[in-house]
Structures are given as structure tokens and as C-alpha cells.
Design a protein around this motif. Structure first.
Motif, PDB file in Angstrom:
ATOM      1  N   GLY A 169       0.825  -1.171  -0.029  1.00  0.00           N
ATOM      2  CA  GLY A 169      -0.043  -0.029  -0.149  1.00  0.00           C
ATOM      3  C   GLY A 169       0.726   1.424  -0.062  1.00  0.00           C
ATOM      4  O   GLY A 169       0.235   2.243  -0.213  1.00  0.00           O
ATOM      5  N   HIS A 170       1.988   1.223   0.220  1.00  0.00           N
ATOM      6  CA  HIS A 170       2.785   2.192   0.419  1.00  0.00           C
ATOM      7  C   HIS A 170       4.121   2.386  -0.793  1.00  0.00           C
ATOM      8  O   HIS A 170       5.017   3.165  -0.502  1.00  0.00           O
ATOM      9  CB  HIS A 170       3.546   2.501   1.762  1.00  0.00           C
ATOM     10  CG  HIS A 170       2.458   2.510   2.803  1.00  0.00           C
ATOM     11  ND1 HIS A 170       1.560   3.642   2.898  1.00  0.00           N
ATOM     12  CD2 HIS A 170       1.630   1.666   3.582  1.00  0.00           C
ATOM     13  CE1 HIS A 170       0.776   3.424   3.790  1.00  0.00           C
ATOM     14  NE2 HIS A 170       0.790   2.172   4.218  1.00  0.00           N
ATOM     15  N   MET A 171       3.605   1.914  -1.873  1.00  0.00           N
ATOM     16  CA  MET A 171       4.386   1.842  -3.193  1.00  0.00           C
ATOM     17  C   MET A 171       3.917   3.159  -3.748  1.00  0.00           C
ATOM     18  O   MET A 171       2.712   3.135  -3.767  1.00  0.00           O
ATOM     19  CB  MET A 171       4.222   0.445  -3.797  1.00  0.00           C
ATOM     20  CG  MET A 171       4.533   0.569  -5.310  1.00  0.00           C
ATOM     21  SD  MET A 171       4.508  -0.951  -6.003  1.00  0.00           S
ATOM     22  CE  MET A 171       2.964  -1.566  -5.102  1.00  0.00           C
ATOM     23  N   ALA A 180      -1.102  13.218   0.399  1.00  0.00           N
ATOM     24  CA  ALA A 180      -0.397  12.718   1.429  1.00  0.00           C
ATOM     25  C   ALA A 180      -0.969  11.434   1.892  1.00  0.00           C
ATOM     26  O   ALA A 180      -2.291  11.420   2.036  1.00  0.00           O
ATOM     27  CB  ALA A 180      -0.595  13.819   2.431  1.00  0.00           C
ATOM     28  N   CYS A 181       0.032  10.598   2.411  1.00  0.00           N
ATOM     29  CA  CYS A 181      -0.400   9.442   3.069  1.00  0.00           C
ATOM     30  C   CYS A 181      -0.190   9.229   4.541  1.00  0.00           C
ATOM     31  O   CYS A 181       0.752   9.999   4.808  1.00  0.00           O
ATOM     32  CB  CYS A 181       0.582   8.283   2.158  1.00  0.00           C
ATOM     33  SG  CYS A 181      -0.129   6.551   2.851  1.00  0.00           S
ATOM     34  N   THR A 182      -0.827   8.615   5.327  1.00  0.00           N
ATOM     35  CA  THR A 182      -0.607   8.459   6.545  1.00  0.00           C
ATOM     36  C   THR A 182       0.692   8.028   6.998  1.00  0.00           C
ATOM     37  O   THR A 182       1.325   8.524   8.257  1.00  0.00           O
ATOM     38  CB  THR A 182      -1.697   7.471   7.179  1.00  0.00           C
ATOM     39  OG1 THR A 182      -1.489   6.244   6.633  1.00  0.00           O
ATOM     40  CG2 THR A 182      -3.054   7.973   7.102  1.00  0.00           C
ATOM     41  N   CYS A 183       1.480   7.448   6.205  1.00  0.00           N
ATOM     42  CA  CYS A 183       2.767   7.003   6.440  1.00  0.00           C
ATOM     43  C   CYS A 183       3.667   7.807   6.284  1.00  0.00           C
ATOM     44  O   CYS A 183       5.007   7.965   6.772  1.00  0.00           O
ATOM     45  CB  CYS A 183       3.220   5.875   5.417  1.00  0.00           C
ATOM     46  SG  CYS A 183       3.452   6.381   3.837  1.00  0.00           S
ATOM     47  N   GLY A 184       3.529   9.282   5.613  1.00  0.00           N
ATOM     48  CA  GLY A 184       4.335  10.281   5.758  1.00  0.00           C
ATOM     49  C   GLY A 184       4.779  10.682   4.372  1.00  0.00           C
ATOM     50  O   GLY A 184       5.289  11.725   4.287  1.00  0.00           O
ATOM     51  N   GLY A 187       1.473  10.103  -2.573  1.00  0.00           N
ATOM     52  CA  GLY A 187       1.462   9.457  -3.757  1.00  0.00           C
ATOM     53  C   GLY A 187       1.312   7.987  -3.592  1.00  0.00           C
ATOM     54  O   GLY A 187       1.410   7.267  -4.472  1.00  0.00           O
ATOM     55  N   CYS A 188       1.102   7.309  -2.619  1.00  0.00           N
ATOM     56  CA  CYS A 188       1.198   5.996  -2.055  1.00  0.00           C
ATOM     57  C   CYS A 188       0.208   5.255  -2.752  1.00  0.00           C
ATOM     58  O   CYS A 188      -1.227   5.964  -2.777  1.00  0.00           O
ATOM     59  CB  CYS A 188       1.011   5.406  -0.790  1.00  0.00           C
ATOM     60  SG  CYS A 188       2.436   6.150   0.332  1.00  0.00           S
ATOM     61  N   LEU A 189      -0.128   3.830  -3.260  1.00  0.00           N
ATOM     62  CA  LEU A 189      -1.309   3.166  -3.674  1.00  0.00           C
ATOM     63  C   LEU A 189      -2.328   3.171  -2.864  1.00  0.00           C
ATOM     64  O   LEU A 189      -3.644   3.458  -3.219  1.00  0.00           O
ATOM     65  CB  LEU A 189      -0.899   1.713  -3.887  1.00  0.00           C
ATOM     66  CG  LEU A 189      -1.848   0.792  -4.421  1.00  0.00           C
ATOM     67  CD1 LEU A 189      -2.152   1.298  -5.701  1.00  0.00           C
ATOM     68  CD2 LEU A 189      -1.458  -0.669  -4.381  1.00  0.00           C
TER      69      LEU A 189
HETATM   70 ZN   LIG Z   1       1.906   5.477   2.394  1.00  0.00          ZN
END
Ligand SMILES: [Zn+2]
Length: 321
Positions: A169-171, A180-184, A187-189
Motif C-alpha cells: 500500500g505504500h508503494m 499525502a499518505c498516513t505513512c508520511g 502518492g502511495c497506492l
Molecule cells: Zn503511504
């Protein structure tokens, strides 16, 4: 209770909202289920107590037959240290961060306890009892509130050096989109292919579709958007097209790197398969190496919500033998 089942594993799937549990035998049969709200708050022992209560509930119902219980196996949505049995980081259950969950369960229940990431367990469950039966090298993608991943290479779950591998999911699939993604990262999947993403993308695009029935919807969900798509709503169709394209870009990358036999797609969003899969397949065809794209089967998961529970049980059985 089926007679003769001696190798019983009590599996628990600790979600951010629900704690689901099942008693699974060595053939993958489920004999008991329970579901309760996951205790919220800062005390990890409340979660331990909830799992222990579920085991007691099972023992009460099955009496002497419950004596075959050999282990408890828990899956959590986060990074875990399998060897130490500790949760490293679980963003939806922050009270578990750093907590020695297996030691606490063993001391309460007197049986060995095992711990695994939920998406990894789902991959194992699908290979044991689901869509990927008989395969050795698979990728499992779980499209839910977030996007999880599990990778099995030559029959072995690939956890990575720190137990954090397969964060599919974070590719990054869109460096310029800026979402923005929760991982920081951005554009993550996950920000294009999760249930959360489908709702967000629908809101963002809705001004361009003044005739969409979704304008009248007070509470947009991935399910309601899918239902509108089945009725031909153009906004919903466009969102599932985009979601399918992004997913296909991610899968093509994975196919070129890992040359898997099968990719299994599960999670609640897979209900939208009829709207997104053709776009996903098209991207795979266009982007993956032809030999690899022709080889890989891309299929819907078959175990549904049980994939993680079954995988947890399978991993515990493998660990004990
Ligand atoms: Zn992410």
C-alpha cells in the motif's frame, strides 16, 4: 464439534474496531467464532483480557473438547516482531506499541502464543484455504480502510529483515499527485486504492459530475459508490476506473520484480471488482513483461474476513510442528 481434532488453534484478528476470533483445526475448519468491539484506550492489558475472555467463552461452549487447544495466534494491523512476540507499531491500536503480546497471552492462558501482521496472515490463509491453494509464490493485496500486502516466496512468508516487508500500500504510484499518505509519504497506492481513497476521490471529483446520484448521498461509502457504479453512475465509474488503473500500475511493478504465480486481491473494496478489475488487468498487460503478465493469475480472494484468522492458525500449526 468434529471428533478427533486435537490440534486446535485459537486465532484472533485484532482490528482497530473489532476483535474477531475463531477456533481453527489443523484442516482449516472453523468450529467457533466470536466478535466483540476492540477495547479502546491506553491499556494493552484490556486487549489481552478481551482475547482471554474469547478463549474462555469458547471453553465454556465446548467443555472437554476444548482440551485440544494447543496455541493462541493473534494478528494485528501493524508491524510486529514475530520472534519476540511484540507489537512494534500498530497505528490503529497505539496502546500495543512495544507491548509483549505473546508473553502476556501465554502467561494468562498457559499455551504458546504467536503474533503476525494481519495482511501477512491473510496471504497465508489464502494460500492454505483460499484462492491460491496449490501455489508457492503469491502476492496478496488487501484493499480495506488501508491497503495491506503479503508476499509468499517459494512457500515462505517474506517478512523482510525487520518484519516490515510487503507494505504494498505504500508503494508510490503517483509522485506528482501530491496526495499525502498516513505513512508520511505522498502518492502511495493506499491513497488511490483503499476504501478511504475511493470516498475521497469521489468527493474531489463530484463538482465535475453535476448529474451524479452520489450528490444526494449523505454518507458516502465505498459500497454506496460501487452500487451507484453498477447503475451506470458516471462519477462512480470514473472513480473505480482510476482506482483500477493505480492498482494495475502497482501490480505491474510487483509482477516485474517478483514474477509471482498468482496475485490474490481481497478486502472489502474487492466487492467493486466488476468495476475496477478490467482497468487493473489492462495496466498489467501494458506495463508488465509479457511473459510474466501471461503467467500470473490475478484473482479475487476466497476466504473473505476469515483469511487472517486462517493464516494465523496455519502459522501457529507450522511453528509447532
Ligand atoms: Zn503511504
Amino acid at each position: 464439534m468434529t471428533s478427533g481434532s486435537k490440534n486446535l488453534i485459537f486465532a484472533a484478528d485484532l482490528g482497530g474496531t473489532h476483535l474477531r476470533a475463531a477456533m481453527v483445526d489443523e484442516r482449516g475448519q472453523i468450529h467457533f467464532r466470536s466478535k466483540q468491539n476492540t477495547p479502546q484506550g491506553s491499556d494493552p492489558n484490556a486487549i489481552v483480557a478481551a482475547v482471554v475472555n474469547a478463549v474462555h467463552e469458547y471453553k465454556k461452549e465446548f467443555g472437554a473438547a476444548a482440551d485440544g487447544l494447543k496455541a493462541v495466534s493473534v494478528v494485528v494491523p501493524g508491524t510486529v516482531n514475530v520472534g519476540e512476540g511484540t507489537v512494534v507499531k500498530a497505528p490503529n491500536l497505539p496502546c500495543l506499541d512495544g507491548f509483549p503480546l505473546t508473553a502476556a497471552l501465554t502467561s494468562e492462558l498457559g499455551v504458546p502464543a504467536f503474533l503476525e501482521n494481519d495482511a501477512n496472515a491473510a496471504a497465508v490463509g489464502e494460500m492454505w484455504q483460499g484462492a491460491a491453494r496449490g501455489c508457492r509464490t503469491i502476492i496478496c493485496v488487501t484493499l480495506g480502510t488501508g491497503v495491506g500486502g503479503g508476499i509468499i516466496l517459494n512457500g515462505e512468508l517474506w517478512r523482510g529483515v525487520d518484519g516490515a516487508a510487503a507494505e504494498i500500500g505504500h508503494m508510490c504510484v503517483d509522485p506528482f499527485g501530491g496526495v499525502a499518505c498516513t505513512c508520511g509519504s505522498r502518492g502511495c497506492l493506499e491513497v488511490f486504492a483503499s476504501a478511504t481513497a475511493i470516498v475521497r476521490m469521489t468527493r474531489e471529483a463530484s463538482p465535475r459530475y453535476p448529474d451524479s446520484v452520489l450528490h444526494a448521498s449523505k454518507t458516502l461509502t465505498a459500497e454506496s459508490i460501487f452500487a451507484a457504479g453498477l447503475e451506470g453512475d458516471e462519477l462512480a465509474l470514473e472513480i473505480f476506473r482510476r482506482m483500477g488503473v493505480y492498482l494495475g500500475i502497482g501490480l505491474a511493478n510487483l509482477i516485474n520484480i517478483l514474477n509471482p504465480e498468482m496475485i490474490v486481491i481481497g478486502g472489502g473494496v474487492v466487492n467493486g471488482w466488476d468495476l475496477f478489475a478490467k482497468h487493473t488487468m489492462q495496466q498489467v498487460e501494458e506495463r508488465a513483461f509479457p511473459l510474466l503478465a501471461a503467467r500470473v493469475k490475478i484473482e479475487r480472494a476466497k476466504c473473505g474476513d476469515d483469511a487472517g484468522l486462517l493464516g494465523a492458525a496455519r502459522l501457529a500449526i507450522a511453528n509447532r510442528s
